[in-house]
Write an enzyme that holds these catalytic residues in place. Structure first.
Site, PDB file in Angstrom:
ATOM      1  N   ASP A  13       0.832  -1.198   0.000  1.00  0.00           N
ATOM      2  CA  ASP A  13       0.000   0.000   0.000  1.00  0.00           C
ATOM      3  C   ASP A  13       0.867   1.249   0.000  1.00  0.00           C
ATOM      4  O   ASP A  13       2.081   1.175   0.009  1.00  0.00           O
ATOM      5  CB  ASP A  13      -1.003  -0.035   1.158  1.00  0.00           C
ATOM      6  CG  ASP A  13      -0.318  -0.013   2.512  1.00  0.00           C
ATOM      7  OD1 ASP A  13       0.896   0.168   2.573  1.00  0.00           O
ATOM      8  OD2 ASP A  13      -1.025  -0.191   3.512  1.00  0.00           O
ATOM      9  N   ALA A  14       0.226   2.420  -0.001  1.00  0.00           N
ATOM     10  CA  ALA A  14       0.960   3.645  -0.330  1.00  0.00           C
ATOM     11  C   ALA A  14       2.034   3.969   0.700  1.00  0.00           C
ATOM     12  O   ALA A  14       3.108   4.457   0.356  1.00  0.00           O
ATOM     13  CB  ALA A  14      -0.010   4.808  -0.471  1.00  0.00           C
TER      14      ALA A  14
END
Lengths: 417, 365
Positions: B132-133
């Site tokens: 994820d980011a």
């Protein structure tokens, strides 16, 4: 009716999806050797009020002088999406001296065809006549690319040899239409000569025309007026050439618009005339772009980031790109530089290039220097590292001289982030 | 009559350049099979990039695709092509000027790059286990035919290594140190021993879950031997399972743990940190999740942002290819779908990235 073998009537009533270029009738000034078939051309029957009727001519099969039948087909085609449908004339080879310029007639004016003697397909033809039958496949009446027409159009060939990227131009629906209708000798050559006089080199013409193909539809007088206006504002010839090269749409703006833009920048930035001129020469797309982002950014600098007027003027004369930068990126960069790296305003003003670099670069380098213990941005103390050395140098020089480490160490450090 | 060499697009008005699928244009296919395919031929396989924190994985994939396209389309200009046309002209000497057709080669611009556009307009690049980011680390990408190896890697159910940095004393709503603060607490009572005890408990409970989800009958001799060697892991869907967890560094309020797990998401790892805090009778948030190994791709194989270009990626694919083939052969090889008899991805080998951390073997817990 009995038509000869080479005649191929076609009807196209299919509905096409997405954007396509529809061939339309030839330009009227094509010479037509002794044909009487055009009289039915102008009377186009209308099937319905909102359909376009398009006719196109094909390269015809030419036989010997015995019978001058020329083939043409026409059909009605429904245009899908008026915004997308464009019209393209079909092209003819103008280099072949034995080619006949195709003519066409309305399918419904049959009286012309009655003049021809009925010919049976089994009739014997002499050798010379057989040789002169040209059976090349006809040009496609509508297409989505200019590839099909480039070999048959001198204009397109000369443009490609100049370096114009046709694949980019054909993405705009009106552009291909425009280019095919133009004649190289008459329209295009004058504009090219004008651009060369302006100072654009031969090898730069290609990229220029790829961006601003619409300059061909401009009047030469208007272009000359605009250049004269710029010269009256004391822009030198070299500067004007540089501006036109960097902002291809500059010459498509009317004199009033240019005047308004120059006035806006002078008032908004409150710079002297000379400085405004230098600014515009360095970044001519200020004149061609929208003014709203510039106004927004001025407000951001003044109110959100807290710079004073003279500081903003200084930064903009040094890095004109700041006027058109993305607001979100500006605030993120400033937030990191001012709050995390603790660099005060007066230092940021001295090195505005930090607003022109990617944020990840600033972050990575700052974190590396912090890890090494060399993150010292105060000019008073020793081992001071200036902001422009931080952001403007390439990786190798940064590692060697500023961080005093090797590039491998920097890469290892990056893999721990 | 000879047909012209130029293919007509008669009646194919709906054909366009596609963005989603294979996007070699109809003429580009002819060109790509010649010169350009030299660049494309070697661009099949798996490679790993290092995803920096703050970037979405899709952005990484798109950036890599753009850089590869730049490299592929940057070849030299093709030679000017010719096509054969039969031209009518007078031929013959003297008075007899017979009209005949002569075959002549005339230059054609139909396949010129300025007319057709670049040969390659998109590449098929797939992403393996996503990050994820806010997380960073090894991200495996597959290009061309290598994408089918991504499925094989997924089916091999190999473990992944993470280093997770935690911060004691805070609790937030998304278990991340930038989330909304929910609670603050003291952490003076936390010692290294307590933390190690908690981590051992976690590892023990997950060990039981490993055996349960691997659906092995432990009464057999084979299963017992595998269990002794520590090779049991589930080969189908299961919740997140931690095969090994250890504290590497403890300096309150910060602590660093290394987790080896499978079927995880980074959010679950952050929740794990939160739960460790709760077990320690305080609170904790996670400040960094970094993947150091994904299956057989380690930090050394991962390419940094500056190396996301055609040549580096081709070299990385070449370097990783034999290892990929060997590992997948061992993991999935004889007996697809039956239980494994082989090593599940080398958790504690010397090839592990953090050799300075003194890892114990997983059999000794």
């Amino acid at each position: 009716m009995a038509l000869s073998a080479p005649q191929i009537p076609r009807w196209f009533n299919s509905v096409k999806l997405s954007s396509f270029i529809i061939a339309t009738q030839l330009r009227k000034h094509f010479p037509r050797p002794g044909k009487t078939l055009l009289h039915g051309f102008s009377a186009q029957p209308q099937m319905s009020s909102d359909n376009y009727f398009l006719q196109w001519g094909f390269k015809t099969y030419r036989t010997s002088s015995l019978w001058n039948s020329s083939q043409s087909t026409n059909s009605s085609r429904q245009e899908i999406g008026s915004a997308q449908g464009t019209l393209l004339p079909s092209m003819n080879e103008q280099t072949q001296k034995t080619e006949n310029i195709p003519s066409f007639d309305s399918e419904l004016s049959l009286e012309a065809l009655d003049d021809l003697p009925p010919v049976s397909p089994l009739q014997l033809v002499s050798e010379e006549e057989a040789i002169q039958i040209i059976a090349d496949p006809p040009l496609p009446p509508d297409t989505y690319t200019l590839r099909d027409y480039v070999d048959h159009s001198e204009t397109l060939q000369k443009l490609v040899l100049l370096g114009v990227d046709l694949s980019k131009i054909e993405k705009h629906p009106d552009a291909a239409n425009l280019l095919l209708r133009l004649d190289f000798e008459k329209d295009i050559k004058q504009i090219l000569m004008f651009l060369k006089d302006l100072g654009i080199e031969d090898n730069q013409l290609g990229t220029y025309l790829t961006k601003n193909y619409a300059i061909f539809s401009e009047d030469l007088e208007n272009l000359k007026t605009r250049v004269a206006y710029l010269q009256s504002k004391n822009f030198s010839k070299a500067h004007i050439a540089q501006m036109v090269r960097n902002a291809p749409f500059l010459l498509s703006f009317s004199v009033e618009r240019l005047d308004n833009r120059l006035g806006f920048f002078q008032k908004e930035l409150e710079l002297s005339v000379k400085k405004t001129r230098d600014l515009v020469v360095r970044l001519p797309r200020l004149l061609t772009g929208s003014l709203e982002p510039v106004k927004e950014n001025m407000k951001v600098y003044r109110l959100e980031l807290g710079f004073k007027r003279n500081e903003i003027q200084h930064m903009i004369t040094k890095v004109p790109k700041m006027l058109t930068a993305n607001k979100r990126k500006l605030t993120e960069t400033f937030d990191y530089v001012h709050n995390v790296m603790s660099i005060p305003h007066h230092l940021i003003v001295r090195f505005p290039q930090v607003f022109n670099t990617r944020l990840f670069k600033v972050k990575e380098r700052h974190l590396f220097l912090t890890y090494l213990g060399r993150a010292q941005y105060d000019p008073v103390k020793p081992n001071y590292i200036s902001l422009d050395k931080l952001v403007s140098v390439p990786d190798e020089i940064f590692c060697e001289e500023i961080a005093k480490a090797s590039v491998q160490d920097f890469e290892k450090f990056l893999k721990t982030l | 009559m000879a047909a012209p060499m130029v293919p007509t697009t008669f009646g194919r008005g709906t054909v366009r350049h596609f963005r989603s699928g294979a996007a070699i244009s109809p003429a580009g296919a002819a060109r790509a099979s010649g010169m350009g395919s030299r660049g494309l031929a070697r661009l099949h396989g798996l490679f790993a990039v290092y995803k920096p924190p703050g970037l979405k994985w899709k952005h990484v994939r798109d950036t890599v695709e753009l850089q590869l396209l730049k490299g592929v389309n940057a070849g030299k200009a093709p030679a000017p092509e010719q096509r054969v046309r039969f031209l009518l002209g007078p031929v013959g000497d003297g008075e007899e000027k017979a009209l005949t057709l002569t075959a002549t080669s005339v230059p054609t611009l139909t396949n010129h790059p300025l007319v057709c556009g670049p040969a390659c307009t998109s590449l098929k690049i797939g992403v393996g286990h996503r990050l994820d980011a806010q997380a960073s680390g090894v991200l495996v990408l597959g290009v061309g035919h290598g994408r089918r190896l991504l499925t094989s890697m997924y089916n091999a159910h190999l473990t992944k290594d993470y280093t997770v940095r935690g911060l004691l004393g805070k609790a937030t709503d998304d278990f991340c140190d930038e989330g909304r603060l929910v609670e603050k607490s003291t952490y003076d009572h936390v010692t290294r021993e307590k933390l190690d005890r908690i981590l051992a408990l976690i590892q023990g409970s997950h060990q039981k879950a490993l055996v349960m989800y691997s659906s092995l009958d432990l009464q057999t001799q084979e299963a017992y031997e595998m269990a002794v060697r520590g090779l049991i892991r589930p080969m189908n869907k299961s919740p997140m399972l931690v095969t090994a967890i250890q504290c590497i560094h403890f300096a309150p309020p910060e602590f660093l743990i290394q987790v080896q797990c499978m079927h995880e998401t980074q959010k679950q790892l952050r929740r794990l940190v939160h739960e460790i805090g709760l077990e320690l009778k305080t609170t904790a948030v996670c400040s960094q999740v970094r993947r150091t190994r994904d299956g057989f791709f380690t930090l050394d194989d991962a390419l940094l942002r500056t190396h996301w270009d055609l040549h580096s990626i081709e070299d990385a694919i070449q370097a990783a290819a034999p290892r990929v083939a060997a590992e997948l052969e061992r993991s999935l090889g004889p007996g697809l779908g039956t239980q494994q008899l082989q090593d599940p991805g080398r958790p504690w080998d010397s090839r592990g990235p953090s050799s300075a951390l003194g890892l114990e073997s997983c059999a000794g817990h």
